[in-house]
Design a protein around this motif. Structure first.
Motif, short mmCIF file in Angstrom:
data_model
loop_
_atom_site.label_atom_id
_atom_site.label_comp_id
_atom_site.label_asym_id
_atom_site.label_seq_id
_atom_site.Cartn_x
_atom_site.Cartn_y
_atom_site.Cartn_z
N ALA A 23 6.24 30.68 -31.93
CA ALA A 23 5.31 31.62 -32.55
C ALA A 23 4.51 32.37 -31.48
O ALA A 23 4.33 33.59 -31.55
CB ALA A 23 4.37 30.88 -33.50
N GLY A 24 4.03 31.63 -30.48
CA GLY A 24 3.27 32.26 -29.39
C GLY A 24 4.10 33.25 -28.61
O GLY A 24 3.64 34.34 -28.25
N LEU A 25 5.35 32.88 -28.34
CA LEU A 25 6.24 33.78 -27.61
C LEU A 25 6.58 35.02 -28.43
O LEU A 25 6.69 36.13 -27.88
CB LEU A 25 7.53 33.04 -27.22
N LEU A 26 6.74 34.85 -29.74
CA LEU A 26 7.04 35.99 -30.60
C LEU A 26 5.87 36.97 -30.63
O LEU A 26 6.06 38.19 -30.52
CB LEU A 26 7.35 35.51 -32.01
N VAL A 27 4.65 36.44 -30.75
CA VAL A 27 3.46 37.30 -30.73
C VAL A 27 3.37 38.05 -29.40
O VAL A 27 3.10 39.26 -29.36
CB VAL A 27 2.19 36.45 -30.97
N SER A 28 3.58 37.33 -28.31
CA SER A 28 3.50 37.94 -26.98
C SER A 28 4.56 39.02 -26.81
O SER A 28 4.29 40.09 -26.24
CB SER A 28 3.66 36.86 -25.90
N LEU A 29 5.76 38.74 -27.30
CA LEU A 29 6.86 39.70 -27.15
C LEU A 29 6.59 40.97 -27.95
O LEU A 29 6.81 42.09 -27.46
CB LEU A 29 8.17 39.06 -27.61
N VAL A 30 6.11 40.80 -29.18
CA VAL A 30 5.80 41.97 -30.01
C VAL A 30 4.69 42.81 -29.39
O VAL A 30 4.78 44.05 -29.32
CB VAL A 30 5.42 41.52 -31.44
N CYS A 31 3.64 42.14 -28.94
CA CYS A 31 2.52 42.86 -28.32
C CYS A 31 2.96 43.56 -27.05
O CYS A 31 2.54 44.70 -26.76
CB CYS A 31 1.38 41.89 -28.02
N ALA A 32 3.79 42.92 -26.27
CA ALA A 32 4.29 43.54 -25.03
C ALA A 32 5.13 44.77 -25.35
O ALA A 32 5.08 45.78 -24.64
CB ALA A 32 5.10 42.53 -24.24
N GLY A 33 5.90 44.67 -26.42
CA GLY A 33 6.72 45.81 -26.83
C GLY A 33 5.89 47.00 -27.29
O GLY A 33 6.31 48.15 -27.14
N LEU A 34 4.72 46.73 -27.84
CA LEU A 34 3.85 47.81 -28.32
C LEU A 34 3.13 48.53 -27.17
O LEU A 34 2.75 49.70 -27.31
CB LEU A 34 2.82 47.24 -29.30
N LYS A 35 2.92 47.84 -26.07
CA LYS A 35 2.21 48.42 -24.94
C LYS A 35 3.00 48.18 -23.64
O LYS A 35 2.51 47.58 -22.68
CB LYS A 35 0.81 47.80 -24.82
N VAL A 36 4.22 48.65 -23.64
CA VAL A 36 5.12 48.41 -22.51
C VAL A 36 4.53 48.93 -21.20
O VAL A 36 4.68 48.31 -20.14
CB VAL A 36 6.49 49.06 -22.77
N VAL A 37 3.85 50.04 -21.26
CA VAL A 37 3.35 50.68 -20.05
C VAL A 37 2.32 49.83 -19.33
O VAL A 37 2.12 49.95 -18.12
CB VAL A 37 2.76 52.07 -20.39
N TYR A 38 1.65 48.93 -20.09
CA TYR A 38 0.62 48.09 -19.48
C TYR A 38 1.14 46.71 -19.04
O TYR A 38 0.37 45.93 -18.49
CB TYR A 38 -0.53 47.87 -20.47
N ILE A 39 2.38 46.45 -19.30
CA ILE A 39 2.92 45.11 -19.06
C ILE A 39 3.51 45.00 -17.66
O ILE A 39 4.31 45.84 -17.24
CB ILE A 39 4.01 44.77 -20.10
N GLU A 40 3.09 43.97 -16.94
CA GLU A 40 3.63 43.69 -15.61
C GLU A 40 5.10 43.25 -15.73
O GLU A 40 5.49 42.59 -16.71
CB GLU A 40 2.82 42.60 -14.93
N ALA A 41 5.88 43.61 -14.74
CA ALA A 41 7.30 43.24 -14.75
C ALA A 41 7.48 41.72 -14.79
O ALA A 41 8.39 41.20 -15.44
CB ALA A 41 8.01 43.84 -13.54
N SER A 42 6.59 41.01 -14.09
CA SER A 42 6.70 39.55 -14.05
C SER A 42 6.43 38.91 -15.41
O SER A 42 6.88 37.80 -15.68
CB SER A 42 5.72 38.99 -13.01
N THR A 43 5.71 39.62 -16.27
CA THR A 43 5.41 39.09 -17.60
C THR A 43 6.68 38.94 -18.42
O THR A 43 6.84 37.96 -19.16
CB THR A 43 4.41 39.99 -18.34
N TRP A 44 7.57 39.90 -18.30
CA TRP A 44 8.84 39.81 -19.04
C TRP A 44 9.64 38.59 -18.57
O TRP A 44 10.25 37.89 -19.37
CB TRP A 44 9.67 41.09 -18.83
#
Length: 255
Positions: A23-44
């Motif tokens: 559940a935590g990973l799904l939330v993180s993945l969805v949020c990262a997808g919504l703000k891709v420009v702010y996401i560090e490469a290492s986060t993926w």
């Protein structure tokens, strides 16, 4: 043994923690997808790494091999626990709500990883290891049938004088009080360094009907251990029945 999802249901702790981390990973993945420009490469990388780690744990549980890969998983989980903290600190201080929500998802993941370190890091005989079946020697209700075919093959048939002596007594008390038992306990009738001793069943076990050597035991049942070599122990029940049972279902009674 094969992959059997029903093995997961024998441990509510792993069901809960796996549900929490996915559940935590799904939330993180969805949020990262919504703000891709702010996401560090290492986060993926971290998200993918933790997802594969959770998947690996799920597979080892369902294939009954968790005790074999416990230390490897523990090391990888510890790495994930460390690198995930940095990303939580980075996104939780953001001014964008989506990124803060992503940090919240990673916090759920961090909580799960913390519990997994405690569980997998607990040694045999500890409360958590017995509860979740993660002891290094396979003790626990999830691991007793780690390799039935191999265990049966390696089990040496000990129908010897000690076994016959045990079968001749009507009850455990009779056996302990018999003169013949004194010889067995002193090691004269069998090749053993531990002797015969009382034990208690940690869990109920239903004998395989296709194997006449196996014996069914009830939880908390007291019995004699005649031979404790290998993964299958030869025991004698109070009604005089003698047979083999998986060693990780039984614990010695310390007098």
């Amino acid at each position: 043994m094969g992959f059997q999802l029903k093995r997961l249901f024998s441990s509510p702790i792993f069901i809960g923690t796996l549900a929490l981390i996915f559940a935590g990973l799904l939330v993180s993945l969805v949020c990262a997808g919504l703000k891709v420009v702010y996401i560090e490469a290492s986060t993926w990388f971290v998200i993918v790494y933790l997802f594969l780690l959770a998947l690996a744990l799920l597979v080892t549980i369902c294939t009954n091999t968790l005790h074999k890969y416990r230390l490897a998983l523990l090391a990888m989980i510890s790495i994930g626990l460390s690198i995930n903290v940095g990303h939580i600190g980075w996104y939780i201080n953001a001014t964008i709500g989506v990124l803060q929500a992503m940090a919240a998802g990673l916090i759920f993941v961090e909580i799960t990883l913390f519990f997994w370190v405690l569980i997998l890091g607990s040694g045999p005989g500890t409360y958590l290891a017995d509860l979740c079946g993660t002891g290094a020697d396979g003790k626990g209700h999830m691991l007793p049938m780690t390799d039935v075919a191999k265990a049966r093959t390696s089990y040496r048939q000990t129908i010897n004088m000690a076994t016959n002596a045990a079968a001749g007594a009507s009850t455990i008390t009779d056996y302990y009080s018999s003169e013949l038992n004194q010889s067995v306990m002193s090691g004269k009738l069998r090749d053993s360094t531990t002797g015969v001793y009382k034990a208690r069943a940690l869990y109920a076990y239903d004998a395989n009907p296709d194997d006449p050597n196996e014996i069914s035991i009830a939880k908390d049942e007291v019995m004699l251990v005649i031979d404790d070599s290998g993964k299958w122990w030869q025991v004698k029940k109070d009604d005089g029945t003698v047979g083999i049972a998986p060693s990780n279902y039984i614990t010695r009674i310390l007098s």
